[in-house]
Design a protein around this motif. Structure first.
Motif, mmCIF file in Angstrom:
data_model
loop_
_atom_site.group_PDB
_atom_site.id
_atom_site.type_symbol
_atom_site.label_atom_id
_atom_site.label_comp_id
_atom_site.label_asym_id
_atom_site.label_seq_id
_atom_site.Cartn_x
_atom_site.Cartn_y
_atom_site.Cartn_z
ATOM 1 N N ALA A 17 -8.304 -37.279 -31.797
ATOM 2 C CA ALA A 17 -8.684 -36.377 -32.889
ATOM 3 C C ALA A 17 -7.380 -35.868 -33.486
ATOM 4 C CB ALA A 17 -9.513 -35.208 -32.352
ATOM 5 N N ASN A 18 -7.454 -35.091 -34.554
ATOM 6 C CA ASN A 18 -6.237 -34.470 -35.064
ATOM 7 C C ASN A 18 -5.694 -33.538 -33.983
ATOM 8 O OD1 ASN A 18 -6.759 -35.782 -37.458
ATOM 9 N ND2 ASN A 18 -7.430 -33.962 -38.547
ATOM 10 N N VAL A 19 -4.400 -33.621 -33.694
ATOM 11 C CA VAL A 19 -3.800 -32.776 -32.664
ATOM 12 C C VAL A 19 -2.524 -32.124 -33.191
ATOM 13 C CG1 VAL A 19 -4.737 -34.079 -30.726
ATOM 14 C CG2 VAL A 19 -2.508 -34.675 -31.608
ATOM 15 N N LEU A 20 -2.235 -30.967 -32.648
ATOM 16 C CA LEU A 20 -1.007 -30.255 -32.967
ATOM 17 C C LEU A 20 -0.069 -30.318 -31.776
ATOM 18 C CD1 LEU A 20 -2.494 -27.067 -34.673
ATOM 19 C CD2 LEU A 20 -1.517 -29.087 -35.783
ATOM 20 N N SER A 21 1.213 -30.236 -32.040
ATOM 21 C CA SER A 21 2.210 -30.211 -30.987
ATOM 22 C C SER A 21 1.882 -29.103 -29.990
ATOM 23 C CB SER A 21 3.588 -29.957 -31.597
ATOM 24 O OG SER A 21 4.570 -29.913 -30.592
ATOM 25 N N GLY A 22 1.917 -29.435 -28.698
ATOM 26 C CA GLY A 22 1.625 -28.463 -27.653
ATOM 27 C C GLY A 22 0.170 -28.408 -27.245
ATOM 28 N N ALA A 23 -0.692 -29.140 -27.928
ATOM 29 C CA ALA A 23 -2.127 -29.147 -27.602
ATOM 30 C C ALA A 23 -2.429 -30.161 -26.510
ATOM 31 C CB ALA A 23 -2.955 -29.481 -28.845
ATOM 32 N N GLY A 36 4.050 -33.813 -30.495
ATOM 33 C CA GLY A 36 4.137 -33.595 -31.937
ATOM 34 C C GLY A 36 2.744 -33.604 -32.536
ATOM 35 N N ASP A 37 2.660 -33.299 -33.815
ATOM 36 C CA ASP A 37 1.389 -33.344 -34.530
ATOM 37 C C ASP A 37 0.990 -34.794 -34.789
ATOM 38 O OD1 ASP A 37 1.802 -30.606 -34.690
ATOM 39 O OD2 ASP A 37 2.184 -30.590 -36.851
ATOM 40 N N ALA A 38 -0.318 -35.048 -34.841
ATOM 41 C CA ALA A 38 -0.797 -36.394 -35.174
ATOM 42 C C ALA A 38 -2.210 -36.313 -35.732
ATOM 43 C CB ALA A 38 -0.792 -37.296 -33.944
ATOM 44 N N LEU A 39 -2.491 -37.196 -36.661
ATOM 45 C CA LEU A 39 -3.846 -37.328 -37.181
ATOM 46 C C LEU A 39 -4.655 -38.210 -36.248
ATOM 47 C CD1 LEU A 39 -3.080 -37.845 -40.978
ATOM 48 C CD2 LEU A 39 -3.816 -35.743 -39.820
ATOM 49 N N SER A 40 -5.952 -38.090 -36.318
ATOM 50 C CA SER A 40 -6.845 -38.896 -35.491
ATOM 51 C C SER A 40 -6.518 -40.376 -35.628
ATOM 52 C CB SER A 40 -8.296 -38.640 -35.905
ATOM 53 O OG SER A 40 -9.165 -39.376 -35.105
#
Length: 107
Positions: A17-23, A36-40
């Motif tokens: 899924a869409n994720v943010l850095s640290g999630a 890092g951040d990433a789109l699904s």
């Protein structure tokens, strides 16, 4: 060794899924923390070991050494085993209520 690939503490997976850095990121039963951040469906590096401050079920108190599970629906850590994935151990007491806890990942 000819078959050695990498240490494995950081691996690249397709973001579920869409994720943010640290999630927290769960792919099958592989859990890690997004670097890092990433789109699904995009590649994202996740750290599969180490100690992290992660979101937790606020209405729980944790003791040091408690087994910690990932609730992939709520996207938070919990001590509830049912329908959740074991990810590590609590390294610090966490009060009820509190929004985060310190977790050592199993790797």
């Amino acid at each position: 060794m000819k078959n050695y690939i990498q240490p494995g503490s950081t691996v690249t997976v397709a973001a579920p899924a869409n994720v943010l850095s640290g999630a927290g990121v769960l792919v099958g039963t592989l859990f890690g923390v997004a670097c890092g951040d990433a789109l699904s469906a995009a590649d994202v590096e996740i750290k599969t070991d180490g100690v992290f401050e992660l979101n937790k079920l606020s209405a729980q108190a944790w003791t040091v050494g408690a087994a910690i599970y990932w609730d992939n629906t709520a996207k938070e850590c919990t001590t509830v085993t049912t329908s959740n994935t074991l990810i590590g151990k609590a390294l610090a007491v966490a009060a009820n209520p509190s929004s985060t806890g310190i977790v050592r990942l199993n790797g």
